[in-house]
Motif scaffolding. Structure first.
Motif, short mmCIF file in Angstrom:
data_model
loop_
_atom_site.label_atom_id
_atom_site.label_comp_id
_atom_site.label_asym_id
_atom_site.label_seq_id
_atom_site.Cartn_x
_atom_site.Cartn_y
_atom_site.Cartn_z
N HIS A 77 66.54 47.31 37.88
CA HIS A 77 65.59 47.52 36.67
C HIS A 77 66.16 46.68 35.71
O HIS A 77 67.38 46.44 35.59
N ASP A 81 72.31 48.14 31.08
CA ASP A 81 73.63 48.53 31.76
C ASP A 81 73.61 47.89 33.10
O ASP A 81 74.45 47.86 34.03
N HIS A 82 72.15 47.38 33.78
CA HIS A 82 72.16 46.94 35.19
C HIS A 82 71.76 45.68 35.16
O HIS A 82 71.94 44.94 36.37
N ASP A 175 68.45 54.30 39.13
CA ASP A 175 68.31 55.46 37.99
C ASP A 175 66.99 56.09 38.31
O ASP A 175 65.88 55.64 38.11
N HIS A 250 76.73 56.61 38.22
CA HIS A 250 75.93 56.63 37.03
C HIS A 250 76.49 57.92 35.85
O HIS A 250 75.48 58.40 35.46
ZN ZN Z 1 71.40 52.81 33.85
#
Ligand code: ZN
Ligand code: ZN
Ligand code: ZN
Length: 274
Positions: A77, A81-82, A175, A250
């Motif tokens: 996504h 952070d990804h 997530d 995570h």
């Molecule tokens: Zn995340």
């Protein structure tokens, strides 16, 4: 396949910059890192490797851990952070295919693949490949399938990675809240290793403005707020999916220090041979 957990932290990581909480202090003392999320999967049969999510900590992760640069990447996504580590591809790769979902997100009006395409249009060595959820694609000799999970307001995908020769299977929750759709659960089920989002312990829900939801039989919230699973939710999902082994990832620095480094909470650098 060899799985290396490059980044096991949430969006601020542990230790968090400028934070002197007991958990961050303990992480500093013990030299433990939970950098932003990324997983490296090496197909030892073909010598190729796949990067799952592009952490903003990409450079440090590849300097710290003894893994080859990837031959391909897949992005779950578009949160910072990804995805935001993808800029590191500049001058490191001749060609990097990046796989992402093709479904239009009603919130952004475009798919994850399209967002990556427009955001990184200056990187001509990045080629974005559209993937239809539930349809597996062969990447680096492995069968990779994206499945929708629940991470409002954005679309987000969990994924499974299967070795067609050995039958080894890695599943990632992505997530997500605990409210993962049934058809996605079916695709993720029976993994040799599950990496599940377990951002905080359920007791921490009292500090979230929206509390928790998706309570288990004893009233424990399995979802923290609306976007992530609690530790208890991640473990319940692992149970539902019949995972042979589970690591929680995570992870936020909000775990109290006596719980933050206990099993089965992952830290950066763990490796698994499936
Ligand atoms: Zn995340
Ligand atoms: Zn802290
Ligand atoms: Zn996210």
């Amino acid at each position: 396949m060899r799985v290396t957990l490059l980044g096991t932290g949430d969006t601020t990581g542990t230790p968090t910059v400028g934070c002197d909480c007991d958990t961050c202090e303990e992480a500093r003392e013990r030299g433990i890192e939970r950098s932003r999320f990324s997983v490296h999967v090496e197909n030892e049969r073909t010598g190729e490797s796949l990067l799952i999510d592009c952490s903003p900590d990409f450079r440090q992760q590849f300097l710290t851990h003894d893994v080859p640069l990837p031959d391909a990447a897949i992005v779950s996504h578009i949160h910072f952070d990804h995805l935001d580590g993808l800029g590191n591809a500049y001058r490191l790769f001749d060609d990097l295919p990046v796989y992402a979902a093709d479904e239009v997100d009603p919130v952004t009006g475009e798919s994850v693949a399209d967002t990556i395409r427009s955001k990184y249009d200056y990187l001509d060595r990045v080629t974005v490949e559209d993937v239809t959820p539930f349809e597996s694609v062969r990447v680096c000799g492995l069968d990779v399938t994206l499945v929708p999970v629940d991470h409002p307001p954005l679309v987000c995908y969990g994924l499974c990675v299967e070795d067609p020769e050995t039958g080894a299977k890695l599943s990632l929750s992505g997530d997500t809240s605990y409210d993962v759709p049934a058809d996605s659960r079916a695709a993720l089920s029976d993994p040799d290793l599950l990496l599940a989002d377990g951002i905080v312990p359920a007791a921490f829900c009292e500090y979230h403005p929206m509390g928790g939801k998706d309570e288990g039989p004893d009233g424990t919230p399995y979802t923290f707020g609306t976007k992530h699973m609690t530790r208890e939710g991640a473990l319940a999902l692992a149970d539902d999916l019949d995972a042979a082994e589970t690591r929680l990832v995570h992870l936020a620095h909000y775990y109290p220090p006596e719980e933050a480094f206990a099993e089965p909470l992952a830290v950066d650098g763990e490796t698994y041979d499936l």
